[in-house]
Enzyme design. Structure first.
Site, PDB file in Angstrom:
ATOM      1  CD  GLU A  62      -1.720  -2.401   1.607  1.00 18.14           C
ATOM      2  OE1 GLU A  62      -0.530  -2.631   1.902  1.00 18.14           O
ATOM      3  OE2 GLU A  62      -2.630  -3.253   1.736  1.00 18.14           O
ATOM      4  CG  PHE A 124      -9.687  -9.692  11.488  1.00 17.93           C
ATOM      5  CD1 PHE A 124      -8.422 -10.041  11.933  1.00 17.93           C
ATOM      6  CD2 PHE A 124      -9.958  -9.750  10.132  1.00 17.93           C
ATOM      7  CE1 PHE A 124      -7.442 -10.455  11.033  1.00 17.93           C
ATOM      8  CE2 PHE A 124      -8.986 -10.164   9.229  1.00 17.93           C
ATOM      9  CZ  PHE A 124      -7.724 -10.516   9.683  1.00 17.93           C
ATOM     10  CD  GLN A 125      -7.297  -7.356   7.812  1.00 17.62           C
ATOM     11  OE1 GLN A 125      -8.186  -7.108   7.008  1.00 17.62           O
ATOM     12  NE2 GLN A 125      -6.123  -7.846   7.446  1.00 17.62           N
ATOM     13  CE  LYS A 174     -17.236  -6.717   3.575  1.00 14.54           C
ATOM     14  NZ  LYS A 174     -16.563  -7.996   3.857  1.00 14.54           N
ATOM     15  CG  MET A 492      22.588  12.086   2.246  1.00 12.33           C
ATOM     16  SD  MET A 492      23.706  13.271   1.492  1.00 12.33           S
ATOM     17  CE  MET A 492      22.746  13.829   0.109  1.00 12.33           C
TER      18      MET A 492
END
Ligand SMILES: Cc1ncc(C[n+]2csc(CCOP(=O)(O)OP(=O)(O)O)c2C)c(N)n1
Ligand SMILES: [Mg+2]
Lengths: 594, 171
Positions: A62, A124-125, A174, A492
């Site tokens: 993502e 959940f999630q 949802k 760097m």
């Protein structure tokens, strides 16, 4: 409901939340969404599956979706769209959202959420997405009722692209995506309070013209705000510079806002900017800042920053004015709108700068330029990274490539050696400095410009941070070129350790690197490698000839440093030009700076 | 901020915001995230018909920081108006405190006497205790509280400052 549906067929037909989302995105002009599915967004994926106007690009992480959307947005000027699931899907976007916030990139990120009745139950999630993303978005929403969904989506696009652009999250449970509700179009939604000021104050613009006209050593300092304002702003900026004949410098974010090959362009300024740009900043007597924010990479030590100048600052964000540097004249407004007015007033007043003074000023600048601050020692055995980039620039410039970068030395060299004559061609993570930005950003750029040459100038360390996106590149047959300046170091970091930490290279050596040629092949791309300077041109030719994704592994000098350099906490005139200059933090305070 | 140091000022700022979830978190997050001071903060809905709340925040900082705070507040999408009462002319600031004092004998009588001087009201009493309600400027409340402390102050609740401009114009 704030935006009222105004009758007609559309308002009376009820759609599911998921269908509302697809319709709203299309009505907002979005043609692509970068995303990754999961339980909480399955209804939305189902709605996407059932149509074929809105294209979905499946990333492999993502974070990649977020940077791809940024690349898309920066190269087109449109809003980039992301779709991810709840919980880990949402938290994985946080770096990209923060990146977009820091660099003012318009993004709308749709996140799935657990159903409303489970919110707060550690379902959940479940993650508190609006809580987590509040400080890293321009604004965010949790939509609890499908009746609000269309309005919120249209508002989200409006907020993302208006004023100082930025990322907006819309968190969608949802059950809201499954419920049926009314659809209203963008024309029926008006935000109830957010109205950024676009037009500059007329009296202040007049005062700015008077101040600028009286300058003996004028300088334009232009930033990403010009690019965000749109191509018209870049055009007007160019007009104003031409009309007045003054020198102009761009920030890292502003490259391309003014033609990089134009003689009035004196290069990028800041920590690794050109000698002439930084000294011009230090010596100018009137500075016109258009859409730049006096970032610490640009100002160096504040108490000795551009002390001889009176300062005019044009910015769409009032909080940017007088934030770190006090200015004499702050003009809130959109860059293009204000520049247009400024030019009108300039022309109407038949203003002309003191030509004798201007000539002397240019003479001074020419002397600084003559130091040739970007020079480096060529080598016939080892590839100098600067050389590789110089060749890449020379061999590609006719095709006006889109360049993305990762973060590190290679990024600074790319900024120094590429010249951009147009805006929206240069995509780099400026404010956040996000390693792993360039590869997914290149995906977004290539999706938006299928026939263009898109190159990610990469470091071997950074590119590994989102290397999984090579799989996305393969799936969509994107001919992205990954040009790795492989110094086998976090260069760097190594540079700072050499200068500021006694050469103790703690954890900056990149051990156990993959074989990038084989890695390319395993991702269905072509791998190329160069190890000697005389192989560079051949490698670039080959890379350009192949109409497929390519990883070019360019083995460069492992110990080269980026110059010029203004050490953190130092003033512009304390700039170091090369290895012969001793680089150390100017002050104790400088040592704590990053 | 290096080179720009000047003396701290205390400002009372009225902020009209959408009355919706997360607004207070946004404002507080802005202050904590950018390291600004919050001396006092109050919030309540003031316009139910338009779903608007008013936040009164008291903060201290250099003039430049105060300007930043106002600009940053104005930038929040949920903010409708920002009004610096300190620079905007004369204004009234008030705070309310509920003060519980447990005392007997002389001390109980003394607490009532002081309450009278401060025009505090008794809003609850038992044979052993009083709850006083006192309204006024924060200084007045501080004075009242410090006098009550030795007499048996056991609990204190303060609202924080609310403020409004004097005169005929409304925000
Ligand atoms: C996500 C992230 N982690 C750490 C850093 C700190 N950092 C800045 S540059 C750099 C090294 C980059 O190495 P490489 O990609 O090989 O580029 P080079 O400097 O060698 O060109 C690191 C670790 C960062 N900018 N981003
Ligand atoms: Mg490296």
């Amino acid at each position: 409901m704030r935006g009222r549906a105004t009758g007609g067929m559309e308002a009376s037909v009820e759609l599911t939340g998921a269908e509302i989302i697809v319709k709203a995105l299309l009505d907002q002009g979005a043609d692509v969404v970068f995303g990754y599915p999961g339980g909480a967004v399955l209804p939305i994926y189902d709605a996407i599956f059932k149509q074929n106007q809105l294209r979905h690009i499946l990333v492999r992480h993502e974070q990649g979706a977020a940077h791809a959307a940024e690349g898309y947005a920066r190269s087109t000027g449109k809003v980039g769209v992301i779709l991810v699931t709840s919980g880990p899907g949402a938290t994985n976007t946080v770096t990209g959202l923060t990146d977009a916030l820091m660099d003012s990139i318009p993004i709308v990120c749709l996140t799935g959420q657990v159903p409303t009745h489970l919110i707060g139950n550690d379902a959940f999630q479940e993650a508190d997405t609006v809580g987590i993303t509040r400080p890293c978005t321009k604004h965010n929403y949790l939509v609890r009722d499908v009746k609000d969904l269309a309005r919120v989506l249209h508002e989200a696009f409006y907020v993302a692209r208006s004023g100082r652009p930025g990322p907006v999250v819309v968190d969608i449970p949802k059950d809201v995506a499954l419920a049926k509700g009314p659809y209203i179009g963008p024309a029926d939604v008006k935000h109830r309070s957010y109205r950024p000021q676009v037009k500059g104050d007329a009296a202040k613009i007049k005062a700015a013209v008077a101040m600028f006209a009286a300058a003996k050593r004028p300088l334009i300092y232009a930033g990403g705000g010009v690019i965000n304002s749109g191509p018209k702003a870049a055009k007007l900026l160019t007009d104003f510079a031409r009309v007045t004949g003054v020198p102009i410098t761009n920030t890292l974010m502003g490259l391309g806002a003014y033609p990089g090959t134009d003689p009035q362009f004196i290069g990028m300024l800041g920590m690794h900017g050109t000698y002439e740009a930084n000294l011009a900043m230090a010596e100018c007597d009137v500075m016109l800042n258009v859409g730049a924010r006096f970032d610490d990479r640009v100002t160096g030590r504040l108490d000795s920053f551009a002390k001889k100048s009176r300062k005019i600052h044009i910015d769409i964000d009032p909080s940017s004015i007088n934030k770190t540097v006090l200015v004499d004249l702050g003009i809130v407004g959109d860059a293009a709108t204000v520049l247009e007015d400024l030019i009108k007033v300039w022309k109407a007043g038949r203003h002309r700068l003191d030509q004798k003074a201007l000539k002397a000023w240019w003479k001074q600048i020419a002397q600084w330029r003559a130091r040739d601050c970007l020079r480096y020692r060529m080598d016939d055995k080892v590839i100098k990274p600067q050389y590789a980039l110089q060749r890449l620039y020379e061999m590609t410039k006719a095709r006006e490539p889109f360049i993305t970068t990762e973060v590190g030395q290679h990024q600074m060299w790319a900024a120094q050696f590429f010249k951009f004559n147009k805006p929206n061609r240069w995509m780099t993570s400026g404010g956040l400095g996000t390693m792993g930005y360039g590869l997914p950003a290149a995906i977004g750029v290539q999706i938006a410009h299928p026939d263009a040459l898109v190159i990610d100038v990469a470091g071997e360390a950074s590119v590994l941070m989102n290397i999984q996106e090579m799989s996305t590149i393969a799936q969509y047959r994107l001919p992205v070129k990954v040009f790795i300046l492989n110094n086998e170091y976090m260069g760097m970091v190594r540079q700072w350790q050499e200068f500021f930490h006694g050469g103790r290279y703690a954890e900056s050596y990149m051990d156990s690197l993959p074989d990038f040629v084989k890695l390319a092949e395993s991702f269905h791309a072509v791998g190329l490698r160069a190890t000697r300077p005389d192989e560079v041109d051949g490698l670039i030719e080959e890379m350009l000839r192949i109409n497929r994704p390519v990883i070019a592994d360019v083995m460069v000098d492992k110990t080269e440093n980026v110059f010029p350099m203004i050490p953190a906490g130092a003033a512009h005139y304390e700039m170091k030009l090369g290895p012969e200059d001793h680089v150390a933090p100017a002050t104790e305070d400088g040592m704590v700076l990053v | 901020m290096a080179g720009l140091a000047s003396t701290n000022e205390r400002h009372t700022i009225g902020v009209v915001v959408d009355n919706e979830a997360g607004v207070l978190a946004r404002v507080i997050g802005l202050f904590s995230g950018r390291g600004y001071n919050i001396d006092s903060l109050t919030v309540a809905e003031v316009d139910p018909a338009n779903a608007l709340s008013r936040i009164t925040v008291v903060t201290t900082g250099t003039p430049q920081i105060i300007e930043q705070i106002k600009a940053q507040l104005e930038r929040l999408v949920v903010v409708h108006r920002v009004n610096d009462l300190t620079t905007g002319g004369p204004h009234v600031e008030r705070e309310l405190a509920l003060v519980k004092v447990v005392a007997s004998g002389n001390r109980r009588v003394e607490s009532l006497r002081i309450a009278d001087i401060f025009r505090a009201r008794v809003v609850d009493s038992t044979t052993k205790s009083f709850v006083f309600e006192v309204t006024g400027t924060s200084e007045k409340l501080n004075a009242f509280i410090s006098l009550m402390e030795p007499l048996g102050l056991v609990e204190l609740s303060r609202t924080g400052i609310v403020a409004i401009a004097r005169g005929t114009t409304g925000l």
